[in-house]
Design a protein around this motif. Structure first.
Motif, PDB file in Angstrom:
ATOM      1  N   UNK A 258       0.391  18.084 -35.981  1.00 35.55           N
ATOM      2  CA  UNK A 258       0.412  19.195 -36.937  1.00 35.55           C
ATOM      3  C   UNK A 258      -0.864  20.020 -36.846  1.00 35.55           C
ATOM      4  N   UNK A 259      -0.684  21.333 -36.785  1.00 28.99           N
ATOM      5  CA  UNK A 259      -1.821  22.240 -36.730  1.00 28.99           C
ATOM      6  C   UNK A 259      -2.330  22.517 -35.332  1.00 28.99           C
ATOM      7  N   UNK A 260      -1.775  21.834 -34.335  1.00 30.35           N
ATOM      8  CA  UNK A 260      -2.197  22.048 -32.952  1.00 30.35           C
ATOM      9  C   UNK A 260      -1.312  23.084 -32.257  1.00 30.35           C
ATOM     10  N   UNK A 261      -1.800  23.602 -31.145  1.00 30.62           N
ATOM     11  CA  UNK A 261      -1.054  24.569 -30.347  1.00 30.62           C
ATOM     12  C   UNK A 261      -0.455  23.878 -29.131  1.00 30.62           C
ATOM     13  N   UNK A 262       0.842  24.002 -28.986  1.00 32.44           N
ATOM     14  CA  UNK A 262       1.538  23.455 -27.821  1.00 32.44           C
ATOM     15  C   UNK A 262       1.812  24.571 -26.826  1.00 32.44           C
ATOM     16  N   UNK A 263       1.266  24.440 -25.622  1.00 30.79           N
ATOM     17  CA  UNK A 263       1.545  25.397 -24.556  1.00 30.79           C
ATOM     18  C   UNK A 263       2.732  24.923 -23.742  1.00 30.79           C
ATOM     19  N   UNK A 264       3.786  25.727 -23.697  1.00 32.35           N
ATOM     20  CA  UNK A 264       4.998  25.370 -22.968  1.00 32.35           C
ATOM     21  C   UNK A 264       5.099  26.249 -21.723  1.00 32.35           C
ATOM     22  N   UNK A 265       5.029  25.622 -20.569  1.00 23.53           N
ATOM     23  CA  UNK A 265       5.108  26.350 -19.297  1.00 23.53           C
ATOM     24  C   UNK A 265       6.548  26.248 -18.798  1.00 23.53           C
ATOM     25  N   UNK A 266       7.304  27.316 -18.977  1.00 24.01           N
ATOM     26  CA  UNK A 266       8.727  27.337 -18.657  1.00 24.01           C
ATOM     27  C   UNK A 266       9.532  27.200 -19.931  1.00 24.01           C
ATOM     28  N   UNK A 267      10.132  28.306 -20.363  1.00 19.96           N
ATOM     29  CA  UNK A 267      10.808  28.330 -21.662  1.00 19.96           C
ATOM     30  C   UNK A 267      12.311  28.488 -21.488  1.00 19.96           C
ATOM     31  N   UNK A 268      12.863  27.550 -20.704  1.00 27.90           N
ATOM     32  CA  UNK A 268      14.309  27.543 -20.507  1.00 27.90           C
ATOM     33  C   UNK A 268      14.973  26.593 -21.476  1.00 27.90           C
ATOM     34  N   UNK A 269      16.054  25.982 -21.032  1.00 30.82           N
ATOM     35  CA  UNK A 269      16.860  25.121 -21.887  1.00 30.82           C
ATOM     36  C   UNK A 269      16.041  23.986 -22.507  1.00 30.82           C
ATOM     37  N   UNK A 270      15.258  23.285 -21.682  1.00 31.17           N
ATOM     38  CA  UNK A 270      14.471  22.170 -22.195  1.00 31.17           C
ATOM     39  C   UNK A 270      13.247  22.663 -22.949  1.00 31.17           C
TER      40      UNK A 270
ATOM     41  N   UNK B 144      -3.678  23.031 -27.083  1.00 32.75           N
ATOM     42  CA  UNK B 144      -4.165  21.674 -27.333  1.00 32.75           C
ATOM     43  C   UNK B 144      -3.330  20.649 -26.565  1.00 32.75           C
ATOM     44  N   UNK B 145      -2.084  21.008 -26.313  1.00 33.56           N
ATOM     45  CA  UNK B 145      -1.176  20.216 -25.478  1.00 33.56           C
ATOM     46  C   UNK B 145      -0.507  21.189 -24.519  1.00 33.56           C
ATOM     47  N   UNK B 146      -0.367  20.801 -23.261  1.00 29.67           N
ATOM     48  CA  UNK B 146       0.335  21.609 -22.268  1.00 29.67           C
ATOM     49  C   UNK B 146       1.506  20.788 -21.731  1.00 29.67           C
ATOM     50  N   UNK B 147       2.709  21.326 -21.809  1.00 29.01           N
ATOM     51  CA  UNK B 147       3.881  20.619 -21.280  1.00 29.01           C
ATOM     52  C   UNK B 147       4.643  21.519 -20.321  1.00 29.01           C
ATOM     53  N   UNK B 148       5.089  20.959 -19.199  1.00 26.49           N
ATOM     54  CA  UNK B 148       5.757  21.731 -18.151  1.00 26.49           C
ATOM     55  C   UNK B 148       7.265  21.494 -18.158  1.00 26.49           C
ATOM     56  N   UNK B 149       8.020  22.585 -18.020  1.00 22.23           N
ATOM     57  CA  UNK B 149       9.487  22.489 -17.961  1.00 22.23           C
ATOM     58  C   UNK B 149      10.026  23.568 -17.016  1.00 22.23           C
ATOM     59  N   UNK B 150       9.724  23.384 -15.725  1.00 15.46           N
ATOM     60  CA  UNK B 150      10.093  24.363 -14.709  1.00 15.46           C
ATOM     61  C   UNK B 150      10.866  23.711 -13.578  1.00 15.46           C
ATOM     62  N   UNK B 151      11.747  24.480 -12.986  1.00 17.61           N
ATOM     63  CA  UNK B 151      12.380  24.041 -11.746  1.00 17.61           C
ATOM     64  C   UNK B 151      11.424  24.349 -10.595  1.00 17.61           C
ATOM     65  N   UNK B 152      11.636  23.668  -9.476  1.00 20.32           N
ATOM     66  CA  UNK B 152      10.773  23.885  -8.319  1.00 20.32           C
ATOM     67  C   UNK B 152      11.257  25.091  -7.515  1.00 20.32           C
ATOM     68  N   UNK B 153      10.381  26.064  -7.406  1.00 19.31           N
ATOM     69  CA  UNK B 153      10.613  27.234  -6.562  1.00 19.31           C
ATOM     70  C   UNK B 153       9.318  27.494  -5.794  1.00 19.31           C
ATOM     71  N   UNK B 154       9.338  28.495  -4.938  1.00 19.62           N
ATOM     72  CA  UNK B 154       8.110  28.826  -4.208  1.00 19.62           C
ATOM     73  C   UNK B 154       7.014  29.285  -5.169  1.00 19.62           C
ATOM     74  N   UNK B 155       7.428  29.856  -6.326  1.00 24.69           N
ATOM     75  CA  UNK B 155       6.449  30.330  -7.303  1.00 24.69           C
ATOM     76  C   UNK B 155       5.886  29.205  -8.167  1.00 24.69           C
ATOM     77  N   UNK B 156       6.677  28.174  -8.419  1.00 25.06           N
ATOM     78  CA  UNK B 156       6.228  27.122  -9.345  1.00 25.06           C
ATOM     79  C   UNK B 156       5.606  25.914  -8.653  1.00 25.06           C
TER      80      UNK B 156
END
Length: 345
Positions: free
Chosen positions: A168-180, A226-238
């Motif tokens: 609570x009160x922390x910032x979650x960084x989400x890398x890839x904002x698709x379904x998951x 404060x937290x970084x979570x990844x949710x990306x498919x593998x491409x040449x860019x990712x």
């Protein structure tokens, strides 16, 4: 119509498939290991439809199955199907996107809690007999006081050793904002977290609301979360997008979570940061190479990482979801209707 079926499945949801043709269960569907290429070639020689989870549907398999009209793969991405060979034969490939989105999102939050509150570390210590009494002795309570259930208050006490961070009160960084990613964000918001989103393929107006902000760049997200979570498919860019530079931008109090694919991360850079305590910790379910080597630093050395063996999508509900998806699309295919889950690479 012969349907050769080696996928994991929900028996109840598979029932309608038996009405569509002769269903032959084999391989993984019957508890056997992944099927060798030569065996799959032989057994699919006269198949009209092939449904797999993990078996490799290679060019040889596709070209040898002269009657093959449809391939189905119960994966979020059909990486084990030779898409070029299927396309050359004019064979559509269906898959099951979103089948494990809720499951993986829940697991991601579980990993966040685990590393932020040192839950696995505390569990391991107790199982090893640390912080325990030799017998079931009771503490004496001084006259006039109420029984205090705290273990003890020395600097070496578990209350001090395993003191963590609340969400609570922390910032979650989400890398890839698709379904998951969206589902992770929804759960995190219920914990009282602010969201910082990096997804170059989504417009700001489709993301932002009170408590949810689109990051101007990945660098900005890595610096402020404060937290970084990844949710990306593998491409040449990712591939390798979370590199040494990005990790160096993280706060010393920040945590890194990965339940997407090991290839998005420069693993050696993360290990270096964890080893030097330049970030608070990490929780990882996917790796550069799987299974992990027994002497891998995650296993043999680091005490500020929570690791799991690629089980983010492993629930019974996932089998129900993808069985419903593939049976529905096989039915549509046989009726000449537009496919809902055709994969287009």
């Amino acid at each position: 119509m012969k349907i050769f079926f080696t996928a994991e499945y929900s028996p109840e949801e598979l029932e309608p498939l038996y009405e569509l043709g002769e269903v032959v269960l084999d391989g993984w569907a019957t508890g056997l290991p992944k099927m060798p290429e030569e065996e799959l070639m032989e057994k699919t020689r006269d198949a009209d439809i092939l449904i797999v989870s993990y078996d490799d549907v290679t060019r040889k398999v596709i070209e040898n199955a002269s009657k093959l009209k449809l391939i189905a793969c119960t994966r979020a991405t059909p990486v084990n199907v030779d898409m070029k060979a299927a396309k050359e034969r004019g064979i559509p490939v269906i898959y099951t996107p979103g089948r494990n989105s809720d499951t993986t999102a829940e697991f991601t939050i579980g990993l966040m809690l685990a590393i932020a509150r040192n839950i696995p570390m505390a569990h391991k210590a107790l199982k090893e007999g640390k912080y325990t009494n030799l017998n079931d002795q009771k503490k004496e309570t001084k006259a006039g006081l109420t029984v205090d259930m705290i273990w003890d208050m020395e600097t070496t006490a578990p209350y001090m050793v395993f003191k963590g961070t609340q969400l609570k009160g922390k910032t979650l960084g989400i890398v890839g904002y698709g379904s998951i990613g969206k589902r992770v964000g929804k759960i995190a918001r219920a914990f009282g977290m602010a969201l910082l989103i990096y997804d170059p393929f989504q417009c700001q107006i489709d993301i932002e609301e009170i408590g949810i902000t689109k990051a101007e760049s990945l660098e900005s997200l890595m610096s402020n979360a404060d937290f970084v979570t990844c949710h990306m498919k593998i491409t040449s860019e990712t591939k390798g997008i979370i590199n040494k530079k990005m990790i160096s931008l993280m706060k010393p109090t920040a945590y890194f979570i990965n339940c997407s694919r090991g290839a998005v991360l420069d693993e050696s850079a993360l290990i270096e940061a964890l080893r030097e305590k330049r970030i608070a910790g990490a929780a990882i379910d996917v790796y550069e190479r799987e299974p992990l080597a027994i002497n891998h630093p995650y296993v043999a050395e680091l005490d500020n990482v929570v690791i799991t063996p690629h089980i983010g999508g492993a629930t019974n509900e996932v089998l129900v979801n993808h069985t419903i998806q593939l049976v529905s699309d096989v039915k549509r295919f046989l009726n000449g209707e537009r496919l809902l889950y055709e994969y287009r690479s």
